[in-house]
Structure formats: C-alpha cells, structure tokens
Design an enzyme around this catalytic site. Structure first.
Site, PDB file in Angstrom:
ATOM      1  N   LEU A  16       0.828  -1.212   0.000  1.00  0.00           N
ATOM      2  CA  LEU A  16       0.000   0.000   0.000  1.00  0.00           C
ATOM      3  C   LEU A  16       0.858   1.256   0.000  1.00  0.00           C
ATOM      4  O   LEU A  16       0.355   2.353  -0.217  1.00  0.00           O
ATOM      5  CB  LEU A  16      -0.913   0.028   1.228  1.00  0.00           C
ATOM      6  CG  LEU A  16      -2.052  -0.981   1.222  1.00  0.00           C
ATOM      7  CD1 LEU A  16      -2.851  -0.875   2.513  1.00  0.00           C
ATOM      8  CD2 LEU A  16      -2.965  -0.739   0.026  1.00  0.00           C
ATOM      9  N   LYS A 188     -15.523   0.780  -0.274  1.00  0.00           N
ATOM     10  CA  LYS A 188     -15.928  -0.056   0.857  1.00  0.00           C
ATOM     11  C   LYS A 188     -14.998   0.149   2.061  1.00  0.00           C
ATOM     12  O   LYS A 188     -13.781   0.061   1.929  1.00  0.00           O
ATOM     13  CB  LYS A 188     -15.908  -1.530   0.422  1.00  0.00           C
ATOM     14  CG  LYS A 188     -17.005  -1.882  -0.564  1.00  0.00           C
ATOM     15  CD  LYS A 188     -18.357  -1.778   0.114  1.00  0.00           C
ATOM     16  CE  LYS A 188     -19.503  -2.125  -0.806  1.00  0.00           C
ATOM     17  NZ  LYS A 188     -20.808  -1.806  -0.177  1.00  0.00           N
ATOM     18  N   GLN A 193     -12.205  -1.327   8.697  1.00  0.00           N
ATOM     19  CA  GLN A 193     -12.737  -1.583  10.044  1.00  0.00           C
ATOM     20  C   GLN A 193     -12.149  -2.873  10.620  1.00  0.00           C
ATOM     21  O   GLN A 193     -11.754  -2.924  11.779  1.00  0.00           O
ATOM     22  CB  GLN A 193     -14.262  -1.705   9.993  1.00  0.00           C
ATOM     23  CG  GLN A 193     -14.973  -0.420   9.584  1.00  0.00           C
ATOM     24  CD  GLN A 193     -16.484  -0.620   9.518  1.00  0.00           C
ATOM     25  OE1 GLN A 193     -17.057  -1.279  10.373  1.00  0.00           O
ATOM     26  NE2 GLN A 193     -17.105  -0.066   8.503  1.00  0.00           N
ATOM     27  N   CYS A 382      28.254  -1.084 -12.132  1.00  0.00           N
ATOM     28  CA  CYS A 382      28.733  -2.275 -11.433  1.00  0.00           C
ATOM     29  C   CYS A 382      28.951  -3.430 -12.409  1.00  0.00           C
ATOM     30  O   CYS A 382      29.899  -3.362 -13.180  1.00  0.00           O
ATOM     31  CB  CYS A 382      27.802  -2.623 -10.274  1.00  0.00           C
ATOM     32  SG  CYS A 382      28.693  -3.506  -8.988  1.00  0.00           S
ATOM     33  N   GLU A 406      34.017 -14.388 -12.127  1.00  0.00           N
ATOM     34  CA  GLU A 406      32.678 -14.727 -11.643  1.00  0.00           C
ATOM     35  C   GLU A 406      31.972 -15.619 -12.666  1.00  0.00           C
ATOM     36  O   GLU A 406      31.236 -16.535 -12.298  1.00  0.00           O
ATOM     37  CB  GLU A 406      31.853 -13.444 -11.427  1.00  0.00           C
ATOM     38  CG  GLU A 406      30.420 -13.722 -10.975  1.00  0.00           C
ATOM     39  CD  GLU A 406      29.571 -12.457 -10.786  1.00  0.00           C
ATOM     40  OE1 GLU A 406      30.034 -11.343 -11.114  1.00  0.00           O
ATOM     41  OE2 GLU A 406      28.440 -12.601 -10.304  1.00  0.00           O
ATOM     42  N   HIS A 508      27.740   2.206  -7.295  1.00  0.00           N
ATOM     43  CA  HIS A 508      26.327   2.422  -7.642  1.00  0.00           C
ATOM     44  C   HIS A 508      25.924   3.863  -7.286  1.00  0.00           C
ATOM     45  O   HIS A 508      25.468   4.114  -6.176  1.00  0.00           O
ATOM     46  CB  HIS A 508      25.431   1.497  -6.809  1.00  0.00           C
ATOM     47  CG  HIS A 508      25.555   0.055  -7.132  1.00  0.00           C
ATOM     48  ND1 HIS A 508      24.632  -0.612  -7.906  1.00  0.00           N
ATOM     49  CD2 HIS A 508      26.481  -0.863  -6.775  1.00  0.00           C
ATOM     50  CE1 HIS A 508      24.990  -1.882  -8.012  1.00  0.00           C
ATOM     51  NE2 HIS A 508      26.109  -2.066  -7.334  1.00  0.00           N
ATOM     52  N   GLU A 510      23.399   5.387  -8.107  1.00  0.00           N
ATOM     53  CA  GLU A 510      21.934   5.524  -7.963  1.00  0.00           C
ATOM     54  C   GLU A 510      21.499   5.550  -6.495  1.00  0.00           C
ATOM     55  O   GLU A 510      20.479   6.140  -6.150  1.00  0.00           O
ATOM     56  CB  GLU A 510      21.200   4.397  -8.703  1.00  0.00           C
ATOM     57  CG  GLU A 510      21.351   2.976  -8.152  1.00  0.00           C
ATOM     58  CD  GLU A 510      22.572   2.239  -8.687  1.00  0.00           C
ATOM     59  OE1 GLU A 510      23.513   2.907  -9.172  1.00  0.00           O
ATOM     60  OE2 GLU A 510      22.596   0.992  -8.599  1.00  0.00           O
TER      61      GLU A 510
HETATM   62  N1  GLN Z   1      28.536  -9.532  -9.863  1.00  0.00           N
HETATM   63  C1  GLN Z   1      29.453  -8.452  -9.816  1.00  0.00           C
HETATM   64  C2  GLN Z   1      30.381  -8.527  -8.618  1.00  0.00           C
HETATM   65  O1  GLN Z   1      30.098  -9.190  -7.661  1.00  0.00           O
HETATM   66  C3  GLN Z   1      28.738  -7.118  -9.881  1.00  0.00           C
HETATM   67  C4  GLN Z   1      27.803  -6.861  -8.754  1.00  0.00           C
HETATM   68  C5  GLN Z   1      26.814  -5.777  -9.025  1.00  0.00           C
HETATM   69  O2  GLN Z   1      26.515  -5.454 -10.170  1.00  0.00           O
HETATM   70  N2  GLN Z   1      26.229  -5.233  -7.980  1.00  0.00           N
HETATM   71  O3  GLN Z   1      31.413  -7.913  -8.597  1.00  0.00           O
END
Ligand code: GLN
Length: 539
Positions: A16, A188, A193, A382, A406, A508, A510
């Site tokens: 919500l 409603k 309630q 990233c 990775e 990041h 953001e």
């Molecule tokens: N998988 C990548 C790492 O561990 C990038 C991680 C991510 O994009 N947050 O370095």
C-alpha cells in the site's frame, strides 16, 4: 525535547506504500526544521535482504555504512535527503540472532528465554537505539508486513508496550486500503474496520488512519470510519493514487498530516514546512513536455522494483533537465546481434544494469558492442561496468577469452577478478565490498566534469574488480581508468574519452540520488542523452 516515536503499521493488503507514507511524513517534518529519521523493522528471518533475490524482495539497497537494506530505505533517503545506516533496518533474523548470542553467552542467567519479554525487549531496544543518540527529534518506525501476520506479532507487542511507556511521545499511524467495487460503484470501508479491529485486538489503538484509495473518499465516509475505529475525524487522511510518489508529501500536507502529528505529540504547531525546493522539482515534473528515452538492459525487466534506485535516479536527472523520462526495459537474455539495432535503435541513452551471475550476460555484451560502435551515450553500473571492460577486452584488445572470474573461474584473461584478500571467503553473507568508498577522479575526465570535483564518495556492492594487470593495455587502446580508490588503487570508473559519453562505474551512484540532491553522474548522462537526441533530430 524528548524524542518522539511514530509507528507506521499497515493492514488489509501489502504494497500500500507504507514506505512512501513514512517518507512523506518525514519529508514534511524535516521541512519544518525537525531532525527526523526513519527505520524499517522487517518480520522476515533473513539477517538482511542481501541474500534475497530480486524476485523475492525487489532491489537490495545499500547504506553508506555498507548495510544491505530493504528498498524502502532508498525511499527514506530520497525523500528526506538524510543518510540511513545499519541501525535503520532490523529484521526478525537480527533480533533472534542477538537474543540467541546473549543466551549462549549466559547473559540470561539461567532464565527461560521467551518471545515476551526477551524478543520484545530486544525489539524495543532497537526501536529506541537511534532515539537514544540524541540526534533526532522524531523516529519513524515502519513495521513491515500486514497486521494479522503471524510474523508481525512480536513487533506489534513491542509497539504496544512502547506506546504505553512513551505516552504522548509516541503515536501510531495505520495505513489501510479502501477498495472501489466497480459493480456496486462504491468504496468499501469494511476491510479498514476489520484491520483496525485486528490492531486493537493486539492492544494498539491507531491515532491516525491513512486510507489508500483510487477514488475520493467523501467527508461522510471519513466520519463513518472515524466513528467505527475510535479515531478523530480530522485524523482520517486519504492517500489517493497519484502519478508520482513525490507528490504524496504535498497531498499529506494538504490534509494537515504533519500538523496532526505535531499536535498529537504535544509539539507547537507553528508556520509552514519549507517546501520551496521540493515544489520547484514538482513544478518541473508537471511542466516537462519533451521526452528523453533511456533503455535499461538487464535481466529482471519484468520486475518493477528490481532496479528501483536506478529508475529514481534517472527520474530525478530527467526531471531536473525538464524532460519526461521514458524508460524502456530491454531484456538482456533476448538481445542478439540480429535484433540489437531494432531494440536499441531509438534510445537516447543506454544503461547496462548491475547484477550477479551468468544469466543474461551475453545480451549485455551485444548491447555494449553496438552502443560503443554507434557512439550512443552508455552508462555501465557495477556488473554493467565490468561488462564494458570485458567487451572492450574481447573486441578491441583482441583478448577473445576475456572474462570475469565470476562467469568463468578459469578464464586465461581475467580482466575482472576477485581481490586477493577475498579469494578464500566462501560464506555468501557479507563478503562483498559494501558501502561508501573514496574515489579520486582524473582531472579533465568526463566523470570529473560530471561531478565538478575530483574527490567523491559513492556506495559499492560487489565482489569482483577490474584487474590492474591490464590497466596499461586498456589505457593505450582508448579505455581510460579515470576513477581510482586512493587507498587500494582499485579502478572505480572507466570511460572512453573518444566517445560522446561511454562511462562505467564500479560503484552504484543511484543509491545516493535524492530529490534535493540528485546524482551528478546521472545528470551528466541524461544531458548527454538529450544532446544525442537533439543531434539525431537535426540530421
Ligand atoms: N557480480 C558483480 C560482482 O560481484 C557485480 C555486482 C553488481 O553489479 N552489484 O562484482
């Protein structure tokens, strides 16, 4: 003054927008000069959401101090412009972990350890933790989940006890849903309630009701709800659907939510909140006519919340640049050499999303090669930055097998690799480079120009890093390592100076974009996208 505690609970259904209501209230109190923070108490058993996959819980947000947090903390920061920390997000798992640790240490002196009082005491201690620092006038605590859930019970019991202890230094805001039944053409109130009744059954009387609704709730209906729920009529507030979450604080203020809270917590109600900068942002949002079109290449395209902070950071940047944001999710698993120009052809800019694991990675390489060759403004974040590096290694440096360890632990060209000190860690929780780290930007680089300074701090969440053994080769071939951590020499930003805007950040950005303090690098990316758009239009 005593610290005041506001509890925000929810009923009827989840989703919500308790986080948005909590954030909006905090935004208004802050604009009245009060010191406010918001914390989220989540009833699930995971220690933190770091190990949850985005399908479960949307994006994992990261605080400055390196806590992997619920995405609501992102809203808290975006609305209040105040940093949150590890202490702002507590789960049942963390509560139990500390109680069990104490039990093992013998701290309970042979007593039976129980939900009441031991778990509830631990919850109360954590609720008051930030209040006890003396840094805040108001602590808003959002209780995750919905009233009636088995998991929420210990939290609600702690809230009941705290309300009793704190008296008028606390209050409870309960958010419910008022459904519109199309066939009957009626709103409603019964679910509300019932939900208030469920709250009263555990001993909590809400002071303020916020009703989420699609249609206007009449004064008459508010009177009825007030009467049935023991709430003052002026404390029944509606939260009607709006086209931007950033309008919710204004909508709450129009119904005097901030004043009601001040009055009920025995604070003077004077003047108005200073919302001028916020209103300026809303004004831009209302009046933007032109559009900037951004493609987000990632593997969670069907999930609204998986890239929440990126969406919001792009939205902040576009709004300040007087543009509507048209965000197109491009599924990385479906991108091929054959369809890339069709899928990305009319984008003004492309973001390559963060992520983990192999799935969808090839589509990211396809997108990056196409963007690089066509000189489209491109922003890799990233994993997106790591993919930029790998694609460049493969297609420009000619290192065909270049990869991140990775994706292929045995790659002969490990352009992205683990840091030495991480190689022996196998426990998945908390092995990442998390939180804010310093970064020095190269003078004259696009990144330094974007930030307008050379020293920045941004938040990280990753295990793998650019492999410095390859640095010279990248620099020589046109991919510059323009951002570096001054302590560990880790590469934080790469860019191609020969391109319009081709930048990758290991961090990041953001996470730190807020309405009142939007991210400079997102702003720069959006400006480049707008220029590119205009350039295409004049061709
Ligand atoms: N998988 C990548 C790492 O561990 C990038 C991680 C991510 O994009 N947050 O370095």
């Amino acid at each position: 003054m005593d610290t005041k505690y506001i509890f925000v609970t929810g009923g009827v259904v989840s989703s919500l927008g308790k986080g948005i209501i909590s954030s909006s209230l905090a935004c208004l109190l802050k604009a009245r000069g009060l010191r406010v923070t918001i914390q989220k108490f989540d009833p699930y058993i995971n220690i933190d959401p770091g190990t949850l996959n985005p399908y479960e819980h949307g994006e994992c947000y990261v605080t400055e101090d390196g806590h992997e947090a619920d995405l609501d903390l992102g809203h808290y920061e975006r609305f209040t412009n105040v940093h949150t920390s590890r202490a702002n997000n507590v789960t049942t798992g963390r509560i139990y972990q500390s109680v069990i640790d104490k039990e093992r240490r013998g701290d309970y002196l042979g007593k039976t350890v129980q939900i009441v009082p031991h778990i509830t005491d631990e919850i109360k201690r954590r609720v008051k933790y930030l209040g006890n620092t003396g840094n805040y006038d108001y602590i808003i605590t959002e209780i995750g989940g919905t009233v009636g859930d088995i998991e929420s019970l210990p939290f609600l019991e702690a809230v009941r006890q705290l309300r009793w202890e704190l008296g008028s230094n606390s209050l409870c805001v309960h958010l419910t849903y008022v459904p519109y039944i199309a066939a009957a053409k009626e709103l409603k109130t019964k679910p509300t309630q019932h939900s208030v009744k469920a709250l009263q059954e555990v001993g909590i009387q809400p002071d303020i009701l916020v009703l989420r609704t699609e249609k206007e709730i009449s004064p008459e209906m508010r009177r009825k709800i007030a009467l049935f729920c023991n709430v003052a009529q002026d404390s029944v507030v509606q939260s009607i659907d709006v086209n931007s979450i950033y309008k919710v604080p204004l909508m709450m203020h129009a119904q005097h939510l901030d004043e009601i809270v001040l009055r009920k917590t025995c604070m003077p109600v004077e003047g108005e909140p200073q919302m001028a900068p916020w209103l300026a942002f809303i004004d831009k949002l209302e009046h933007a006519e032109k559009t900037v079109k951004i493609g987000l290449v990632g593997k969670y395209v069907e999930l609204q919340d998986a890239y929440k902070s990126i969406n919001e950071a792009l939205f902040h940047a576009a709004t300040y640049a007087d543009r509507k944001l048209e965000l197109v999710y491009v599924h990385s698993e479906k991108l091929t050499e054959g369809n890339v120009s069709e899928k990305l052809g009319d984008m003004d800019g492309v973001i390559i999303a963060p992520g983990f694991g192999q799935r969808g990675i090839d589509g990211k390489f396809v997108a990056l090669k196409w963007c690089r060759e066509n000189d489209v403004p491109t922003f890799g974040i990233c994993l997106g930055m790591q993919c930029m590096v790998i694609e460049f290694a493969r297609n420009v440096l000619g290192l065909e097998d270049a990869n991140s360890t990775e994706m292929n632990p045995h790659t002969p060209e490990n352009v992205i690799d683990l840091m030495e000190e991480q190689k022996n860690i196998s426990n998945m929780g908390g092995t990442m480079r998390l939180g804010a780290y310093d970064c020095r930007l190269r003078a004259g680089s696009k990144a330094a120009e974007a930030y307008g300074k050379e020293f920045i701090r941004e938040r990280h969440r990753h295990r793998f890093e650019f492999n410095n053994d390859y640095r010279d080769r990248f620099e020589a071939a046109g991919m510059a390592c323009v951002g570096e951590n001054p302590d560990a020499q880790l590469v934080e930003v790469v860019e191609m100076p020969s391109k319009r805007w081709y930048i990758g950040t290991q961090y990041h950005p953001e996470y730190s974009s807020t309405v009142l303090s939007p991210s400079p690098i997102f702003a720069s990316f959006i400006e480049a996208a707008i220029d590119y758009h205009d350039e295409k239009a004049t061709k």
